[in-house]
Design a protein around this motif. Structure first.
Motif, mmCIF file in Angstrom:
data_model
loop_
_atom_site.group_PDB
_atom_site.id
_atom_site.type_symbol
_atom_site.label_atom_id
_atom_site.label_comp_id
_atom_site.label_asym_id
_atom_site.label_seq_id
_atom_site.Cartn_x
_atom_site.Cartn_y
_atom_site.Cartn_z
ATOM 1 N N ALA A 207 33.973 29.547 40.686
ATOM 2 C CA ALA A 207 35.133 29.366 39.823
ATOM 3 C C ALA A 207 34.750 29.112 38.368
ATOM 4 C CB ALA A 207 35.990 28.224 40.345
ATOM 5 N N ALA A 208 33.752 28.267 38.156
ATOM 6 C CA ALA A 208 33.382 27.860 36.799
ATOM 7 C C ALA A 208 32.933 29.043 35.942
ATOM 8 C CB ALA A 208 32.299 26.807 36.863
ATOM 9 N N ASP A 209 32.344 30.047 36.571
ATOM 10 C CA ASP A 209 31.742 31.137 35.806
ATOM 11 C C ASP A 209 32.546 32.420 35.813
ATOM 12 O OD1 ASP A 209 28.642 29.929 36.841
ATOM 13 O OD2 ASP A 209 29.402 29.969 34.794
ATOM 14 N N LEU A 210 33.686 32.403 36.459
ATOM 15 C CA LEU A 210 34.371 33.667 36.690
ATOM 16 C C LEU A 210 35.230 34.150 35.525
ATOM 17 C CD1 LEU A 210 35.308 33.901 40.458
ATOM 18 C CD2 LEU A 210 34.026 35.534 39.101
ATOM 19 N N LEU B 82 40.001 37.738 35.706
ATOM 20 C CA LEU B 82 41.087 36.926 36.264
ATOM 21 C C LEU B 82 41.436 37.368 37.689
ATOM 22 C CD1 LEU B 82 43.247 34.769 35.952
ATOM 23 C CD2 LEU B 82 44.612 36.377 34.624
ATOM 24 N N LEU B 83 41.495 38.687 37.906
ATOM 25 C CA LEU B 83 41.758 39.214 39.257
ATOM 26 C C LEU B 83 40.707 38.713 40.239
ATOM 27 C CD1 LEU B 83 42.623 42.956 38.426
ATOM 28 C CD2 LEU B 83 44.175 41.323 39.515
ATOM 29 N N ALA B 84 39.445 38.818 39.829
ATOM 30 C CA ALA B 84 38.348 38.413 40.716
ATOM 31 C C ALA B 84 38.362 36.905 40.956
ATOM 32 C CB ALA B 84 37.014 38.846 40.109
ATOM 33 N N TYR B 85 38.687 36.155 39.911
ATOM 34 C CA TYR B 85 38.752 34.694 40.003
ATOM 35 C C TYR B 85 39.833 34.264 40.998
ATOM 36 C CZ TYR B 85 39.916 29.946 38.314
ATOM 37 O OH TYR B 85 40.189 28.605 38.219
ATOM 38 N N LEU B 86 40.990 34.899 40.913
ATOM 39 C CA LEU B 86 42.076 34.573 41.838
ATOM 40 C C LEU B 86 41.685 34.924 43.270
ATOM 41 C CD1 LEU B 86 45.191 35.716 39.758
ATOM 42 C CD2 LEU B 86 44.534 33.372 40.316
ATOM 43 N N ARG B 87 41.088 36.100 43.453
ATOM 44 C CA ARG B 87 40.685 36.492 44.815
ATOM 45 C C ARG B 87 39.619 35.557 45.363
ATOM 46 N NH1 ARG B 87 41.477 42.133 42.834
ATOM 47 N NH2 ARG B 87 39.291 42.140 42.223
ATOM 48 N N ALA B 88 38.710 35.107 44.508
ATOM 49 C CA ALA B 88 37.677 34.166 44.946
ATOM 50 C C ALA B 88 38.312 32.842 45.379
ATOM 51 C CB ALA B 88 36.668 33.928 43.825
ATOM 52 N N ASN B 89 39.525 32.598 44.917
ATOM 53 C CA ASN B 89 40.248 31.391 45.296
ATOM 54 C C ASN B 89 41.323 31.657 46.351
ATOM 55 O OD1 ASN B 89 39.407 28.853 43.674
ATOM 56 N ND2 ASN B 89 39.289 30.539 42.206
ATOM 57 N N GLY B 90 41.144 32.738 47.079
ATOM 58 C CA GLY B 90 42.002 32.995 48.232
ATOM 59 C C GLY B 90 43.320 33.665 47.925
ATOM 60 N N LYS C 189 38.822 50.950 43.121
ATOM 61 C CA LYS C 189 37.538 51.012 42.435
ATOM 62 C C LYS C 189 37.565 50.218 41.127
ATOM 63 C CE LYS C 189 34.424 54.672 41.023
ATOM 64 N NZ LYS C 189 34.379 56.114 40.749
ATOM 65 N N VAL C 190 38.648 50.331 40.387
ATOM 66 C CA VAL C 190 38.709 49.738 39.042
ATOM 67 C C VAL C 190 39.115 48.263 39.078
ATOM 68 C CG1 VAL C 190 39.830 49.897 36.776
ATOM 69 C CG2 VAL C 190 39.149 51.975 37.989
ATOM 70 N N TYR C 191 40.102 47.915 39.885
ATOM 71 C CA TYR C 191 40.626 46.550 39.917
ATOM 72 C C TYR C 191 40.283 45.784 41.194
ATOM 73 C CZ TYR C 191 43.926 48.359 36.330
ATOM 74 O OH TYR C 191 44.508 48.918 35.222
ATOM 75 N N GLY C 192 39.735 46.477 42.185
ATOM 76 C CA GLY C 192 39.537 45.824 43.486
ATOM 77 C C GLY C 192 40.841 45.623 44.235
ATOM 78 N N ILE C 193 41.861 46.411 43.885
ATOM 79 C CA ILE C 193 43.167 46.296 44.554
ATOM 80 C C ILE C 193 43.392 47.535 45.405
ATOM 81 C CG2 ILE C 193 45.672 46.139 44.199
ATOM 82 C CD1 ILE C 193 45.142 44.517 41.686
ATOM 83 N N PRO C 194 43.458 47.373 46.737
ATOM 84 C CA PRO C 194 43.592 48.533 47.628
ATOM 85 C C PRO C 194 44.986 49.148 47.542
ATOM 86 C CG PRO C 194 43.745 46.510 48.902
ATOM 87 C CD PRO C 194 43.434 46.103 47.480
ATOM 88 N N PRO C 195 45.120 50.431 47.932
ATOM 89 C CA PRO C 195 46.400 51.150 47.820
ATOM 90 C C PRO C 195 47.586 50.379 48.396
ATOM 91 C CG PRO C 195 44.697 52.590 48.730
ATOM 92 C CD PRO C 195 44.069 51.254 48.545
ATOM 93 N N GLU C 196 47.371 49.693 49.515
ATOM 94 C CA GLU C 196 48.494 49.009 50.171
ATOM 95 C C GLU C 196 48.956 47.786 49.391
ATOM 96 O OE1 GLU C 196 45.492 49.528 51.470
ATOM 97 O OE2 GLU C 196 44.727 47.803 52.596
#
Lengths: 334, 334
Positions: free
Chosen positions: A28-31, A174-182, A202-209
């Motif tokens: 979290a601290a580094d994200l 921010l997207l990755a930080y939120l996902r790392a926090n569940g 690929k770009v955001y780590g957000i799947p089609p669904e």
């Protein structure tokens, strides 16, 4: 000998355990390295801390940590035109040989002459006609390939970068930080859902669904003995303004606890999100950086931010000042 | 002393490592205990084995392991009527005091007299009228509470079990088995999406955002100064037959690699799923057990299985013979 081996194994074991137990907190601290320290970054971290802390009165179970993001102007740029409009114009040029009638039919004639302004002068009707001519008539899989090919080669007219490089580095973090926090991250965009899905994973780590957007109708039928879905020239859903909460409800079936937008088109999504019980978070990306990106708000025809800016101030939502809050805007700019 | 402590820690560490490395494989063998050994069970295990084996020509990356399940007759029973119809009749009775006009207005009069057959005699129009009278007019959150209260108390007329106990134990195991192997499980049902979402997570382990179903339109508006979504008496989407692939594409945006149904209403979903490239799996639950459940297929008005049964045989899809393949149907039956 065997004991020595076992003892040597201990540090590895400890490391594994520590990794297992503390991954989330440690990360979290580094994200959010592209966010300058200050009130804005602090508001994000404080919200995430309180909803993820077990035993806290604001704790939210992981399954309910839904975060929704607008796309144009929130995750990637939207100037000088929505990027999907560039796609439409490029497709009209590519399809022109099959449509000799376009040489004398507006708005196509203007597009082929390179006169975007004249093409857009026909207003909503002209836009719809161009959208349908380029988005309908093929199968869903054919359209997916068209989008993939375009996004892999097309370049932004000003920066000469691929459009998938026109994404905001701080928002990727921010997207990755939120996902790392569940959190489960969703896109809720006025853009075409099938224009986004081929590349968002690929770009955001957000799947089609987890992508919600505007759509045209499709029809199941047999072509050459194979079942396909054919894209019809008919609007199915326009995912903007008061329709964003409708789309969220249809697709996700629960109210987000955090929502992120940049324009009046996101206002109802932010209202809907923050009206729920318990801790809620709303954030608006304010385009204030004419040098590194673009500066626009209350009078812009694209991404107008007027009512939502007033409401953000009145309700204490987080407003990102791009110029002040972001160390960099795009990953490639240094 | 310190070393002893460290050594004592080793078995725990090993256990953790083993758990971490072998969880998936270890669980797989035991996850289908209610399925009798034989061709049917074998076909499931073989499909899962080949798509999850890295390096295999049939390997499918985890993100693409999408499995879609019909609900009525596939995950829970659907006799003597779709369970949502019982909900409709119960709601009409509960709402009758607010609708004195129903005493003399069909199909409501018949429902209030307990004459289901007469109520249904009005055909599709009567059904739609009853559905709208009981499903529209309130906010999405009010409707969610109505469903939750009903599902917590209503009992099946024949078995006297709560409806959430009318779910097939072997199918619950199958859902868990697929998820343990990295599949993402979705419901794709003709039933109302907001009739299912309040309980699917608890009963099936399927969260609201992975439930696709029929829906009515909703409208975003302010009520007492709060933004709400109001349910309108207007059909939005009927998720049946050729619309199932349409709903899957709209909602998931990728083609499933496995699909599970029980009736002709699922045929197009099974065709769409199996027409994709690579390894595919289609399964039909055939209701053959008049003793433990119900036996019906080609001539049933509910859950008719006719064309899909022929196509399953022609194409080698897996057909579950409930009587032969399932050790038990319901968890409570022993």
């Amino acid at each position: 000998m065997r004991n020595n081996k076992k003892i040597a194994f201990i540090p590895f074991c400890f490391a594994l355990l520590l990794l297992f137990l503390f991954t989330r907190q440690a990360l979290a601290a580094d994200l959010l390295p592209s966010w300058n320290d200050g009130k804005t970054k602090q508001s994000i971290i404080e919200f995430v801390a309180k909803v993820t802390k077990e035993g806290s009165p604001d704790f939210v179970p992981m399954a309910e940590r839904i975060a929704t993001f607008d796309n144009d102007g929130t995750l990637w740029a939207e100037q000088p035109m929505y990027f999907q409009a560039f796609f439409v114009f490029d497709r009209i040029k590519a399809l022109a040989p099959q449509h000799p009638e376009w040489k004398e039919k507006e708005p196509f004639t203007s597009v082929l002459k390179g006169d975007v302004k004249a093409a857009l002068a026909g207003g909503e009707h002209a836009l719809l006609e161009m959208a349908m001519a380029t988005h309908a008539g093929m199968t869903t899989e054919e359209f997916e390939k068209i989008v993939k090919d375009w996004i892999a080669t097309a370049k932004h007219p000003k920066t000469k970068q691929p459009y998938t490089e026109m994404v905001y580095q701080p928002m990727l973090e921010l997207l990755a930080y939120l996902r790392a926090n569940g959190f489960k991250t969703f896109i809720v965009s006025g853009g075409g859902v099938e224009f986004m899905r081929p590349w968002t994973e690929k770009v955001y780590g957000i799947p089609p669904e987890q992508v919600i957007g505007s759509s045209i109708k499709t029809k199941f039928e047999g072509r050459d003995g194979k079942p396909v879905l054919v894209r019809l020239p008919e609007i199915n859903f326009v995912d903007d303004k008061a329709s964003k909460p409708v789309g969220i409800n249809e697709h996700i079936g629960r109210r987000p606890i955090a929502a992120f937008g940049n324009s009046d088109g996101d206002l109802q999504m932010l209202q809907w999100t923050t009206a729920g019980a318990g801790a809620r978070f709303a954030l608006i990306v304010h385009h204030t950086d004419a040098e590194r990106e673009w500066a626009y708000d209350r009078t812009s025809s694209i991404g107008r931010l007027d009512m939502a800016l007033d409401e953000a101030k009145a309700k204490g939502w987080t407003v990102v000042d791009m110029k002040k809050d972001w160390k960099c805007v795009f990953a490639w700019e240094q």
